[in-house]
Design an enzyme around this catalytic site. Structure first.
Site, short mmCIF file in Angstrom:
data_model
loop_
_atom_site.label_atom_id
_atom_site.label_comp_id
_atom_site.label_asym_id
_atom_site.label_seq_id
_atom_site.Cartn_x
_atom_site.Cartn_y
_atom_site.Cartn_z
N GLY A 172 50.03 130.88 60.26
CA GLY A 172 50.78 131.53 60.15
C GLY A 172 51.59 131.81 58.65
O GLY A 172 50.49 132.05 57.53
N SER A 204 44.37 128.10 58.41
CA SER A 204 44.78 128.42 57.56
C SER A 204 46.07 127.73 56.49
O SER A 204 46.24 127.45 55.82
CB SER A 204 45.43 129.94 58.55
N ALA A 205 46.78 128.79 57.14
CA ALA A 205 48.21 127.70 56.41
C ALA A 205 48.98 126.53 56.48
O ALA A 205 49.02 125.53 55.96
CB ALA A 205 49.83 128.43 57.23
N HIS A 240 40.60 132.00 54.37
CA HIS A 240 40.65 133.86 54.83
C HIS A 240 40.03 134.30 53.40
O HIS A 240 40.10 135.26 52.91
CB HIS A 240 41.43 134.42 55.31
N GLU A 277 35.68 133.07 56.29
CA GLU A 277 36.52 133.27 58.04
C GLU A 277 35.15 132.80 58.28
O GLU A 277 33.66 133.54 58.11
CB GLU A 277 37.15 134.78 57.95
#
Lengths: 240, 240
Positions: A89, A122-123, A159, A195
């Site tokens: 997020g 991700s985050a 990413h 990714e």
């Protein structure tokens, strides 16, 4: 060191469902010993909805899920967690909430001292590293620091994206941004996880997994490309 | 209010030279009364080189250039400046240096009280607004605050980019990022300035200039598209 980490570049790969592309890695990582996973939904606005998404997916892999936001005392929830998963997020929002709830030090202790398995995507991968200085996210909230949980002595750029030679957009490329980071003094190396990539850390061994190469940026050195399966354990020593 | 601002989305447009696409706007903005412009090169690492680039361009338009980093006392340099231009680069690095040199309040005073014309491009446009919460840049340095100079009561997203429907990249789109910003309370509107756009502010009048539409994001409202030439003065009142 007992450290066990699964650091995923992206929660969803184009054309697939939530955590679908890495579900076998998740099952291998948590194995059959782990029964319950503590989920941290702070990176998205709607914590209930986000927990439902994560719970549905992890239930389907055989794990029960508690969310830290459902606990009366988040610190106690971390203290008794069997395993931790921090979802993606907005990294600034996530880190601010981790500090607000006194979880940065607590998670570090549990993972590095007690060997509690940690998964991030991700985050959630950004905050596992030295700092969030190499996130791609918009700084929508001011956290008390960019220093993060520090489970590894380097940074990650999730990413990671190659420059599109056909683009007419003049914003900095991802490579230029990371190069700007390395213009600053005492900045650690940055692993660009495209990714589809993920990094498995078991003690002092780090291995690149997934389907795409990763790009490594070291201050003052040539960047380098690494294929899935590569042993990246040298990143775990402080003097890379 | 004497305020005069020229807020440029991007320093360089695809296929053109530095500030080439907006050079007529620059000449119109500074006019013939301004002789010397104070340049702020803090957003890039090499201040000498960056000053040379800006100086060469502005010299060609008939203006002398002093750089704030060449002054013995940056605050005094701002106090005697006829006009100010803050160039693009990394917004976090720029804002940190502005705070370190005590220039945030000083520039605000000079522009809002004394009517000194202010031009910004990209990061220099970000720092002219309420905060840098809607920059696109990588947070390579931790500034003491995300609050910026505050020459207008809204935020800007420079280099605003539409989603490419053919992209397989799963990072958030620009629109999703700004929407996440507006999930937070008390967040001002955000003007997405596509490359080629610029905003001219004269007192309490704001006009969109350039060659591309701008996209306006207001918390809790529909986003809207605005063509070059549109009067956006309503953005200058606090209760948009």
């Amino acid at each position: 060191m007992n450290r066990r980490l699964l650091l995923v570049s992206n929660s969803t790969l184009y054309g697939g469902g939530y955590l679908q592309h890495c579900q076998q890695n998740i099952s291998d990582f948590f194995g059959k010993q782990v029964k319950r996973i503590l989920f941290v939904p702070y990176a998205l606005h709607d914590w209930d909805q986000y927990t439902k998404t994560a719970r549905d997916k992890l239930n389907s892999l055989g794990y029960e899920v508690d969310s830290v936001h459902e606990a009366a005392d988040p610190v106690k929830a971390v203290r008794k967690a069997e395993a931790i998963f921090i979802g993606g997020g907005n990294t600034f929002r996530l880190l601010k909430a981790l500090y607000d709830n006194n979880l940065v030090t607590e998670i570090r202790k549990r993972v590095l001292q007690d060997g509690v398995p940690y998964m991030g995507s991700s985050a959630g991968t950004n905050v596992a590293t030295v700092s969030i200085n190499t996130t791609n996210d918009m700084p929508i909230i001011y956290p008390p620091s960019f220093s993060a949980i520090g489970l590894v002595p380097f940074n990650i750029n999730p990413h990671y994206l190659d420059h599109d030679p056909n683009s007419r957009h003049m914003g900095e490329t991802r490579e230029q941004r990371i190069t700007q980071y390395h213009e600053e003094l005492n900045t650690p190396c940055v692993l660009g996880l495209r990714e589809g990539s993920l990094l498995l850390v078991e003690g002092n061994t780090a291995t690149l997994l997934g389907t795409t190469n990763a790009r490594l940026f070291q201050r003052g050195k040539q960047t380098s490309e690494h294929e899935p399966g590569t042993d990246l354990s040298f990143l775990l020593t402080d003097a890379q």
